[in-house]
Motif scaffolding. Structure first.
Motif, PDB file in Angstrom:
ATOM      1  N   PHE A 226      25.970  52.789  33.707  1.00 13.27           N
ATOM      2  CA  PHE A 226      24.552  53.157  33.695  1.00 13.27           C
ATOM      3  C   PHE A 226      23.860  52.323  32.627  1.00 13.27           C
ATOM      4  CE2 PHE A 226      21.649  57.140  34.272  1.00 13.27           C
ATOM      5  CZ  PHE A 226      20.585  56.303  34.590  1.00 13.27           C
ATOM      6  N   VAL A 227      23.577  51.070  32.968  1.00 10.39           N
ATOM      7  CA  VAL A 227      22.941  50.085  32.103  1.00 10.39           C
ATOM      8  C   VAL A 227      23.799  49.914  30.839  1.00 10.39           C
ATOM      9  CG1 VAL A 227      20.719  49.230  31.235  1.00 10.39           C
ATOM     10  CG2 VAL A 227      20.749  50.884  33.087  1.00 10.39           C
ATOM     11  N   GLY A 228      23.255  50.108  29.628  1.00 10.80           N
ATOM     12  CA  GLY A 228      24.026  49.898  28.411  1.00 10.80           C
ATOM     13  C   GLY A 228      23.187  50.147  27.179  1.00 10.80           C
ATOM     14  N   ASN A 229      23.818  50.085  26.005  1.00 10.59           N
ATOM     15  CA  ASN A 229      23.121  50.424  24.766  1.00 10.59           C
ATOM     16  C   ASN A 229      22.525  49.177  24.098  1.00 10.59           C
ATOM     17  OD1 ASN A 229      25.246  49.218  23.152  1.00 10.59           O
ATOM     18  ND2 ASN A 229      26.461  51.067  23.533  1.00 10.59           N
ATOM     19  N   ARG A 230      21.846  49.388  22.967  1.00  6.01           N
ATOM     20  CA  ARG A 230      21.171  48.277  22.282  1.00  6.01           C
ATOM     21  C   ARG A 230      22.158  47.221  21.809  1.00  6.01           C
ATOM     22  NH1 ARG A 230      18.941  49.331  16.583  1.00  6.01           N
ATOM     23  NH2 ARG A 230      20.898  48.299  16.066  1.00  6.01           N
ATOM     24  N   ALA A 231      23.299  47.643  21.292  1.00 10.33           N
ATOM     25  CA  ALA A 231      24.283  46.676  20.815  1.00 10.33           C
ATOM     26  C   ALA A 231      24.765  45.790  21.967  1.00 10.33           C
ATOM     27  CB  ALA A 231      25.468  47.393  20.160  1.00 10.33           C
ATOM     28  N   GLU A 232      24.935  46.391  23.138  1.00 15.88           N
ATOM     29  CA  GLU A 232      25.358  45.611  24.306  1.00 15.88           C
ATOM     30  C   GLU A 232      24.241  44.674  24.771  1.00 15.88           C
ATOM     31  OE1 GLU A 232      28.588  48.739  26.196  1.00 15.88           O
ATOM     32  OE2 GLU A 232      26.445  49.166  26.365  1.00 15.88           O
ATOM     33  N   LEU A 233      22.980  45.118  24.651  1.00 14.26           N
ATOM     34  CA  LEU A 233      21.858  44.242  24.976  1.00 14.26           C
ATOM     35  C   LEU A 233      21.810  43.057  24.015  1.00 14.26           C
ATOM     36  CD1 LEU A 233      19.328  43.596  26.627  1.00 14.26           C
ATOM     37  CD2 LEU A 233      18.044  45.187  25.168  1.00 14.26           C
ATOM     38  N   GLU A 234      22.075  43.304  22.758  1.00 12.37           N
ATOM     39  CA  GLU A 234      22.116  42.210  21.786  1.00 12.37           C
ATOM     40  C   GLU A 234      23.255  41.246  22.095  1.00 12.37           C
ATOM     41  OE1 GLU A 234      20.179  44.414  17.865  1.00 12.37           O
ATOM     42  OE2 GLU A 234      22.297  44.715  18.336  1.00 12.37           O
ATOM     43  N   SER A 235      24.393  41.779  22.520  1.00  9.93           N
ATOM     44  CA  SER A 235      25.521  40.931  22.903  1.00  9.93           C
ATOM     45  C   SER A 235      25.172  40.079  24.116  1.00  9.93           C
ATOM     46  CB  SER A 235      26.741  41.807  23.197  1.00  9.93           C
ATOM     47  OG  SER A 235      27.823  41.041  23.676  1.00  9.93           O
ATOM     48  N   LEU A 236      24.521  40.690  25.097  1.00 14.08           N
ATOM     49  CA  LEU A 236      24.051  39.948  26.271  1.00 14.08           C
ATOM     50  C   LEU A 236      23.115  38.820  25.855  1.00 14.08           C
ATOM     51  CD1 LEU A 236      23.303  39.443  29.294  1.00 14.08           C
ATOM     52  CD2 LEU A 236      21.595  41.258  29.006  1.00 14.08           C
ATOM     53  N   CYS A 237      22.141  39.138  25.009  1.00 15.08           N
ATOM     54  CA  CYS A 237      21.167  38.128  24.593  1.00 15.08           C
ATOM     55  C   CYS A 237      21.839  36.982  23.845  1.00 15.08           C
ATOM     56  CB  CYS A 237      20.078  38.770  23.736  1.00 15.08           C
ATOM     57  SG  CYS A 237      18.926  39.800  24.679  1.00 15.08           S
ATOM     58  N   ALA A 238      22.863  37.289  23.069  1.00 15.01           N
ATOM     59  CA  ALA A 238      23.595  36.233  22.368  1.00 15.01           C
ATOM     60  C   ALA A 238      24.281  35.303  23.362  1.00 15.01           C
ATOM     61  CB  ALA A 238      24.621  36.847  21.409  1.00 15.01           C
ATOM     62  N   ALA A 239      24.870  35.873  24.424  1.00 10.51           N
ATOM     63  CA  ALA A 239      25.526  35.050  25.439  1.00 10.51           C
ATOM     64  C   ALA A 239      24.505  34.230  26.220  1.00 10.51           C
ATOM     65  CB  ALA A 239      26.324  35.944  26.391  1.00 10.51           C
ATOM     66  N   VAL A 240      23.383  34.860  26.570  1.00  9.53           N
ATOM     67  CA  VAL A 240      22.319  34.154  27.286  1.00  9.53           C
ATOM     68  C   VAL A 240      21.805  32.984  26.455  1.00  9.53           C
ATOM     69  CG1 VAL A 240      19.923  34.384  28.099  1.00  9.53           C
ATOM     70  CG2 VAL A 240      21.625  36.109  28.719  1.00  9.53           C
ATOM     71  N   ALA A 241      21.622  33.212  25.155  1.00  4.92           N
ATOM     72  CA  ALA A 241      21.122  32.164  24.264  1.00  4.92           C
ATOM     73  C   ALA A 241      22.141  31.040  24.105  1.00  4.92           C
ATOM     74  CB  ALA A 241      20.762  32.753  22.912  1.00  4.92           C
ATOM     75  N   ALA A 242      23.406  31.395  23.911  1.00  5.50           N
ATOM     76  CA  ALA A 242      24.441  30.387  23.677  1.00  5.50           C
ATOM     77  C   ALA A 242      24.602  29.451  24.866  1.00  5.50           C
ATOM     78  CB  ALA A 242      25.767  31.067  23.353  1.00  5.50           C
ATOM     79  N   HIS A 243      24.444  29.987  26.073  1.00  3.16           N
ATOM     80  CA  HIS A 243      24.634  29.187  27.286  1.00  3.16           C
ATOM     81  C   HIS A 243      23.313  28.780  27.940  1.00  3.16           C
ATOM     82  CE1 HIS A 243      29.044  29.818  27.543  1.00  3.16           C
ATOM     83  NE2 HIS A 243      28.759  30.946  26.904  1.00  3.16           N
ATOM     84  N   GLU A 244      22.202  29.160  27.309  1.00  4.35           N
ATOM     85  CA  GLU A 244      20.868  28.871  27.831  1.00  4.35           C
ATOM     86  C   GLU A 244      20.747  29.260  29.308  1.00  4.35           C
ATOM     87  OE1 GLU A 244      19.555  24.939  26.841  1.00  4.35           O
ATOM     88  OE2 GLU A 244      19.367  25.437  24.712  1.00  4.35           O
ATOM     89  N   LEU A 245      21.246  30.435  29.615  1.00  3.47           N
ATOM     90  CA  LEU A 245      21.173  30.966  30.971  1.00  3.47           C
ATOM     91  C   LEU A 245      19.723  31.246  31.346  1.00  3.47           C
ATOM     92  CD1 LEU A 245      23.496  33.543  32.600  1.00  3.47           C
ATOM     93  CD2 LEU A 245      21.052  33.987  32.616  1.00  3.47           C
ATOM     94  N   ARG A 246      19.365  30.939  32.593  1.00  3.67           N
ATOM     95  CA  ARG A 246      18.020  31.187  33.092  1.00  3.67           C
ATOM     96  C   ARG A 246      18.064  32.271  34.164  1.00  3.67           C
ATOM     97  NH1 ARG A 246      13.751  29.038  30.136  1.00  3.67           N
ATOM     98  NH2 ARG A 246      14.309  26.961  29.389  1.00  3.67           N
ATOM     99  N   PRO A 247      17.388  33.402  33.943  1.00  9.04           N
ATOM    100  CA  PRO A 247      17.322  34.428  34.984  1.00  9.04           C
ATOM    101  C   PRO A 247      16.659  33.900  36.248  1.00  9.04           C
ATOM    102  CG  PRO A 247      16.624  35.306  32.862  1.00  9.04           C
ATOM    103  CD  PRO A 247      16.736  33.821  32.699  1.00  9.04           C
ATOM    104  N   VAL A 248      17.026  34.486  37.379  1.00 12.17           N
ATOM    105  CA  VAL A 248      16.433  34.117  38.664  1.00 12.17           C
ATOM    106  C   VAL A 248      15.200  34.989  38.901  1.00 12.17           C
ATOM    107  CG1 VAL A 248      16.789  33.916  41.157  1.00 12.17           C
ATOM    108  CG2 VAL A 248      18.689  33.468  39.565  1.00 12.17           C
ATOM    109  N   ILE A 249      14.049  34.357  39.011  1.00  8.34           N
ATOM    110  CA  ILE A 249      12.799  35.084  39.280  1.00  8.34           C
ATOM    111  C   ILE A 249      12.333  34.773  40.691  1.00  8.34           C
ATOM    112  CG2 ILE A 249      10.369  35.308  38.632  1.00  8.34           C
ATOM    113  CD1 ILE A 249      11.173  34.829  35.761  1.00  8.34           C
ATOM    114  N   ASP A 250      12.132  35.804  41.471  1.00  6.74           N
ATOM    115  CA  ASP A 250      11.645  35.632  42.839  1.00  6.74           C
ATOM    116  C   ASP A 250      10.174  35.251  42.836  1.00  6.74           C
ATOM    117  OD1 ASP A 250      11.995  36.259  45.884  1.00  6.74           O
ATOM    118  OD2 ASP A 250      10.210  37.378  45.286  1.00  6.74           O
TER     119      ASP A 250
END
Length: 334
Positions: free
Chosen positions: A281-305
């Motif tokens: 069921f989604v996740g907590n703030r620490a997990e969101l911060e972990s996600l953002c760190a991974a997104v930043a490190a790999h410069e991942l781009r979300p898919v926007i319709d």
């Protein structure tokens, strides 16, 4: 400021004063907000958690801090932030007293200016646009926790995702980021090339292959998938279990749909492995911060319709348009 509030069966535009941040709060000029399936359920009155009457909708949004209340230390004016899906769930396990959600029991992000508790905010990765940042708090985090919240996925592990919704597309991108092999099922084979460009190794046409769990096993040399991210629940859970490896996992994201209020697994499927079903069921703030760190490190781009400036048009498109990727509303304060 312009603010939208839920007045079922629609959202209504209101003209309201800009709020002032109190102790521990930040005032955020919201640049973009994103839609999720739960936002339609809230509008329809079918979401499991009762929504507060007249609540500002949408859990997901990103913007710039324009003022800070007394005692704020985590962020300052000019910082780029997003809100957490669970503002009071910062780490550890979810507990009943932490279940408030923006856009449901708390005011959300479909407003020009939003008040956030500083503990509920997370810094936006620098490479992301406002629209891209707004897509992360629910769908991307759900995909991230599905992938990282259970058994450790080592490079080379096989992940199965279902369809082309927001969570599924993030799961493809993030699984590839983790070095996993990715198999996607879809009813839209015209999307196959786009899915492969995001990182899918194989795409299965599930209407043409209703026993797609067997096909997953064929593609994995009979081993099955280490993880199936099941975003459909009643319609797919039996095949997801069949597709899972002997000690694989199925991340279960929903437990009911328009046709059924239960998950049913045949004895044959259940007996085919020792797989674990794990509720996400989604996740907590620490997990969101972990996600953002991974997104930043790999410069991942979300898919926007698509992006919209008219929230009503965005809701209609999200409900009726079969989007490939996230639907985003851009807000421009006067």
């Amino acid at each position: 400021m312009r603010t939208y509030r839920v007045e079922r069966p629609e959202i209504a535009l209101q003209d309201e004063p800009v709020p002032e941040p109190g102790p521990g709060e930040i005032l955020v000029r919201v640049h973009a907000a994103a839609l999720n399936k739960r936002d339609l359920l809230i509008l329809d009155g079918t979401y499991p958690l009762p929504a507060r009457p007249g609540v500002i909708p949408l859990s997901d949004g990103a913007g710039e801090v324009v003022a800070a209340g007394p005692g704020v230390t985590r962020f300052g004016v000019g910082d780029r932030v997003m809100g957490s899906y669970w503002p009071r769930w910062h780490d550890g396990r979810l507990r009943p007293e932490l279940i408030d959600q923006p856009g449901c029991t708390l005011d959300g992000m479909l407003t020009e200016y939003a008040l956030l508790g500083e503990q509920a905010a997370v810094a936006v990765p620098e490479h992301l646009s406002w629209a891209e940042a707004a897509t992360l708090p629910c769908a991307a985090l759900t995909a991230w926790v599905s992938l990282t919240g259970g058994q450790k996925l080592l490079p080379g592990a096989t992940v199965v995702t279902l369809g082309t919704g927001g969570v599924s597309l993030f799961a493809v991108q993030l699984a590839r980021l983790l070095g996993c092999r990715v198999i996607v099922t879809t009813s839209r084979m015209d999307h196959a090339d786009r899915l492969k460009a995001l990182g899918a190794d194989h795409v299965i046409d599930y209407p043409a292959t209703p026993d797609w769990g067997r096909r997953v096993r064929e593609l994995t040399g009979g081993q099955g998938a280490d993880l199936v991210v099941d975003t459909a629940g009643p319609a797919t859970i039996d095949q997801s279990v069949r597709a899972a490896a002997l000690y694989g996992e199925v991340a279960v994201l929903i437990t009911r749909d328009a046709t059924s209020d239960r998950l049913e697994i045949t004895n044959e499927a259940y007996a085919s492995s020792l797989a674990t079903l794990r509720r996400v069921f989604v996740g907590n703030r620490a997990e969101l911060e972990s996600l953002c760190a991974a997104v930043a490190a790999h410069e991942l781009r979300p898919v926007i319709d698509r992006t919209f400036t008219d929230p009503h048009a965005a809701y209609r498109h999200y409900r009726e348009g079969s989007p490939f990727g996230k639907v985003v509303i851009e807000l421009a304060p006067a």
